[in-house]
Scaffold this active site. Structure first.
Site, PDB file in Angstrom:
ATOM      1  N   TYR A  22      -0.902  -0.961  10.325  1.00  0.00           N
ATOM      2  CA  TYR A  22      -0.976  -1.212   8.746  1.00  0.00           C
ATOM      3  C   TYR A  22       0.113  -0.769   8.004  1.00  0.00           C
ATOM      4  O   TYR A  22       0.726  -1.674   7.233  1.00  0.00           O
ATOM      5  CB  TYR A  22      -2.316  -0.531   8.368  1.00  0.00           C
ATOM      6  CG  TYR A  22      -2.830  -0.673   6.890  1.00  0.00           C
ATOM      7  CD1 TYR A  22      -3.512  -1.965   6.663  1.00  0.00           C
ATOM      8  CD2 TYR A  22      -2.687   0.320   5.848  1.00  0.00           C
ATOM      9  CE1 TYR A  22      -3.961  -2.112   5.212  1.00  0.00           C
ATOM     10  CE2 TYR A  22      -2.939  -0.017   4.627  1.00  0.00           C
ATOM     11  CZ  TYR A  22      -3.731  -1.225   4.324  1.00  0.00           C
ATOM     12  OH  TYR A  22      -4.119  -1.533   3.084  1.00  0.00           O
ATOM     13  N   SER A  36       0.860  -1.330   0.064  1.00  0.00           N
ATOM     14  CA  SER A  36      -0.003   0.025  -0.015  1.00  0.00           C
ATOM     15  C   SER A  36       0.809   1.195  -0.094  1.00  0.00           C
ATOM     16  O   SER A  36       2.127   1.271   0.410  1.00  0.00           O
ATOM     17  CB  SER A  36      -0.904   0.153   1.068  1.00  0.00           C
ATOM     18  OG  SER A  36      -1.403   1.284   1.363  1.00  0.00           O
ATOM     19  N   LYS A  91       2.686  -3.201   5.797  1.00  0.00           N
ATOM     20  CA  LYS A  91       2.699  -2.722   4.396  1.00  0.00           C
ATOM     21  C   LYS A  91       4.210  -2.297   3.985  1.00  0.00           C
ATOM     22  O   LYS A  91       4.771  -2.860   2.836  1.00  0.00           O
ATOM     23  CB  LYS A  91       1.990  -1.671   3.869  1.00  0.00           C
ATOM     24  CG  LYS A  91       0.154  -2.253   3.983  1.00  0.00           C
ATOM     25  CD  LYS A  91       0.129  -3.442   3.214  1.00  0.00           C
ATOM     26  CE  LYS A  91      -1.282  -3.838   3.249  1.00  0.00           C
ATOM     27  NZ  LYS A  91      -1.669  -4.979   2.333  1.00  0.00           N
TER      28      LYS A  91
HETATM   29  P1  NAP Z   1     -11.430  -5.986   1.368  1.00  0.00           P
HETATM   30  O1  NAP Z   1     -12.316  -5.587   0.340  1.00  0.00           O
HETATM   31  O2  NAP Z   1     -11.877  -5.805   2.714  1.00  0.00           O
HETATM   32  O3  NAP Z   1     -11.170  -7.460   1.272  1.00  0.00           O
HETATM   33  C1  NAP Z   1     -10.448  -8.320   2.035  1.00  0.00           C
HETATM   34  C2  NAP Z   1     -10.331  -9.691   1.466  1.00  0.00           C
HETATM   35  O4  NAP Z   1      -9.201 -10.068   2.445  1.00  0.00           O
HETATM   36  C3  NAP Z   1     -11.457 -10.454   1.672  1.00  0.00           C
HETATM   37  O5  NAP Z   1     -11.529 -11.409   0.275  1.00  0.00           O
HETATM   38  C4  NAP Z   1     -11.196 -11.223   2.917  1.00  0.00           C
HETATM   39  O6  NAP Z   1     -11.808 -12.429   2.936  1.00  0.00           O
HETATM   40  C5  NAP Z   1      -9.566 -11.506   2.872  1.00  0.00           C
HETATM   41  N1  NAP Z   1      -9.131 -11.874   4.000  1.00  0.00           N
HETATM   42  C6  NAP Z   1      -9.278 -10.894   5.232  1.00  0.00           C
HETATM   43  N2  NAP Z   1      -8.628 -11.690   6.525  1.00  0.00           N
HETATM   44  C7  NAP Z   1      -8.020 -12.778   5.808  1.00  0.00           C
HETATM   45  C8  NAP Z   1      -7.429 -14.032   6.322  1.00  0.00           C
HETATM   46  N3  NAP Z   1      -6.969 -13.943   7.569  1.00  0.00           N
HETATM   47  N4  NAP Z   1      -7.187 -14.823   5.583  1.00  0.00           N
HETATM   48  C9  NAP Z   1      -7.547 -14.961   4.281  1.00  0.00           C
HETATM   49  N5  NAP Z   1      -8.118 -13.796   3.674  1.00  0.00           N
HETATM   50  C10 NAP Z   1      -8.401 -12.848   4.549  1.00  0.00           C
HETATM   51  O7  NAP Z   1     -10.067  -5.232   1.027  1.00  0.00           O
HETATM   52  P2  NAP Z   1      -9.474  -4.718  -0.340  1.00  0.00           P
HETATM   53  O8  NAP Z   1      -9.692  -3.038  -0.095  1.00  0.00           O
HETATM   54  O9  NAP Z   1      -9.758  -5.437  -1.445  1.00  0.00           O
HETATM   55  O10 NAP Z   1      -7.798  -4.855  -0.072  1.00  0.00           O
HETATM   56  C11 NAP Z   1      -7.183  -5.943  -0.612  1.00  0.00           C
HETATM   57  C12 NAP Z   1      -5.573  -5.709  -0.481  1.00  0.00           C
HETATM   58  O11 NAP Z   1      -5.419  -4.510  -0.848  1.00  0.00           O
HETATM   59  C13 NAP Z   1      -5.315  -5.686   1.178  1.00  0.00           C
HETATM   60  O12 NAP Z   1      -3.958  -6.280   1.463  1.00  0.00           O
HETATM   61  C14 NAP Z   1      -5.293  -4.156   1.225  1.00  0.00           C
HETATM   62  O13 NAP Z   1      -4.466  -3.855   2.553  1.00  0.00           O
HETATM   63  C15 NAP Z   1      -4.672  -3.867   0.198  1.00  0.00           C
HETATM   64  N6  NAP Z   1      -4.998  -2.316  -0.186  1.00  0.00           N
HETATM   65  C16 NAP Z   1      -6.229  -1.828  -0.263  1.00  0.00           C
HETATM   66  C17 NAP Z   1      -6.319  -0.501  -0.841  1.00  0.00           C
HETATM   67  C18 NAP Z   1      -7.666   0.235  -0.936  1.00  0.00           C
HETATM   68  O14 NAP Z   1      -7.711   1.355  -1.051  1.00  0.00           O
HETATM   69  N7  NAP Z   1      -8.845  -0.593  -1.061  1.00  0.00           N
HETATM   70  C19 NAP Z   1      -5.228   0.431  -0.902  1.00  0.00           C
HETATM   71  C20 NAP Z   1      -3.719  -0.129  -0.655  1.00  0.00           C
HETATM   72  C21 NAP Z   1      -3.881  -1.498  -0.442  1.00  0.00           C
HETATM   73  P3  NAP Z   1     -13.403 -12.787   3.518  1.00  0.00           P
HETATM   74  O15 NAP Z   1     -14.354 -11.977   2.484  1.00  0.00           O
HETATM   75  O16 NAP Z   1     -13.864 -14.030   3.655  1.00  0.00           O
HETATM   76  O17 NAP Z   1     -13.384 -11.755   4.824  1.00  0.00           O
END
Ligand code: NAP
Length: 265
Positions: free
Chosen positions: A173, A160, A177
Site C-alpha cells: 500500500y 495517503s 501510494k
Molecule cells: P473504502 O471505503 O474501502 O472504499 C473503496 C472504494 O473503492 C469503493 O467504492 C470500492 O468499490 C472502490 N474500489 C475498490 N477496488 C476497485 C476497483 N478495482 N475498481 C474500481 N473501484 C474499486 O475506502 P476509503 O477509505 O473511502 O478510501 C478511498 C481512497 O482513499 C483509497 O484510495 C484509500 O487508499 C485512500 N485513503 C483512505 C484513507 C482512510 O483513512 N480511509 C486514508 C488515506 C488514503 P466497491 O464498493 O464496488 O467495492
C-alpha cells in the site's frame, strides 16, 4: 511595475475564479462509499455532473447517484475495475458519451491487503499495486486524451500519508501510494502546457470502511498521534478535492496535500 490597467485585470481574474463547477463533468473512481462517495456528492453539490464508478457494490453506487439526483444534481453509475485498462477506458468513454465531456478525474479507488513483508503474498502485492497505482494510470491515460483536446482538466489522485511516511504491514500500500506521488509530479509536468493540473491528496486516518476493519489497538495507537485529537471525516477530504477541481486552484499543480489532522507532523 503595475498600472491601473493591470490592477483591474487582476481584480477581474479574482472575481472570475469560482468554486462553482456548473459546467464541469467529473469521474470519481470508487465512489460507491467512503471518501469517493463524499467526493462525488461534494462535486455534485458544487454543480458538476458526476460518474459514480464502483467495482462490486452496485446497490451502494446506485444509492449515491439517487441521492445526488434527489438533491437536483446530475449523476450516473458505471461499473469498472480500474486495474483493467479496457474497463478504465470504458469508464472514460461512458462519461463522454453520457455527458458530452470530461473535465475532472478523481483517482480514488483503493484497496488494502496488509501483511508483514516476509509473509506478503505475490497476489497481495499485485492486487494493491494494480488497483491503487495502475488504476490511476489507466484512468489518467484515458482521460488525458479528452482533457488535452479541451485544453482544460483536473486530475486529482488520492494518495495517503502512508505513502509519505510508511507503515509497518503495508509495504504494498505504501509503495502504491508513494508511486502515486511520483506519478502525479511526472504527469503534471507533461500536461501543464495544456492547462491540465495534476495534484495528489494524502489523507491520514479517515472514518470509512477501510479503517473500520483495523484492530482496536491499532486504531487507538493511530488516534493518539493525531494532533487534532479525532479521526477525519470523508467530507473533509472532499472539501479539499472540490477546491483543487475548481477554478480557484488553477495555478496549483504537481503538489501533494496532506489532510491528516496533524498526524504525520
Ligand atoms: P473504502 O471505503 O474501502 O472504499 C473503496 C472504494 O473503492 C469503493 O467504492 C470500492 O468499490 C472502490 N474500489 C475498490 N477496488 C476497485 C476497483 N478495482 N475498481 C474500481 N473501484 C474499486 O475506502 P476509503 O477509505 O473511502 O478510501 C478511498 C481512497 O482513499 C483509497 O484510495 C484509500 O487508499 C485512500 N485513503 C483512505 C484513507 C482512510 O483513512 N480511509 C486514508 C488515506 C488514503 P466497491 O464498493 O464496488 O467495492
Amino acid at each position: 511595475m503595475s498600472g491601473p490597467g493591470q490592477e483591474s485585470c487582476l481584480l477581474r481574474g479574482r472575481e472570475s475564479a469560482k468554486m462553482n463547477l456548473n459546467d464541469r463533468i467529473a469521474v470519481v473512481t470508487g465512489a460507491s462509499r467512503g471518501i469517493g462517495r463524499a467526493v462525488a456528492e461534494a462535486l455534485a453539490r458544487a454543480g458538476a455532473g458526476v460518474v459514480i464508478n464502483y467495482t462490486s457494490r452496485a446497490d451502494d453506487a446506485v444509492a449515491v447517484a439517487a441521492g445526488i439526483k434527489a438533491s437536483g444534481g446530475r449523476a450516473e453509475v458505471f461499473q469498472a475495475d480500474v486495474s483493467r485498462p479496457d474497463q478504465a477506458a470504458a469508464l472514460v468513454d461512458f462519461a463522454v458519451s453520457t455527458f458530452g465531456r470530461l473535465d475532472i478525474l478523481v483517482n480514488n479507488a483503493g484497496i488494502t491487503r496488509d501483511g508483514l513483508l516476509l509473509r506478503m503474498k505475490d497476489e497481495d502485492w499485485d492486487a494493491v499495486i494494480g488497483v491503487n497505482l495502475k488504476g490511476a494510470f489507466n484512468c489518467a491515460r484515458a482521460a488525458a486524451r479528452i482533457m488535452m483536446k479541451a485544453r482544460w482538466g483536473r486530475i486529482i489522485n488520492i494518495s495517503s500519508v502512508v505513502g509519505l511516511v510508511g507503515n509497518a504491514g503495508q509495504a504494498n500500500y505504501a509503495a502504491a501510494k508513494a508511486g502515486l506521488v511520483g506519478f502525479t509530479k511526472a504527469v503534471a509536468r507533461e500536461l501543464g502546457s495544456r492547462n491540465i493540473t495534476v495534484n495528489a491528496v494524502a489523507p491520514g486516518y479517515i472514518r470509512t470502511e477501510m479503517t473500520a476493519s483495523l484492530p482496536e489497538a491499532v486504531k487507538k495507537q493511530l488516534q493518539e498521534r493525531i494532533v487534532l485529537g479525532r479521526l477525519g471525516e470523508p467530507e473533509e477530504v472532499a472539501n479539499l478535492v472540490v477546491f483543487l477541481a475548481s477554478d480557484l486552484a488553477g495555478y496549483i499543480t504537481g503538489q501533494v496535500f496532506v489532510i491528516d489532522g496533524g498526524m504525520a507532523l
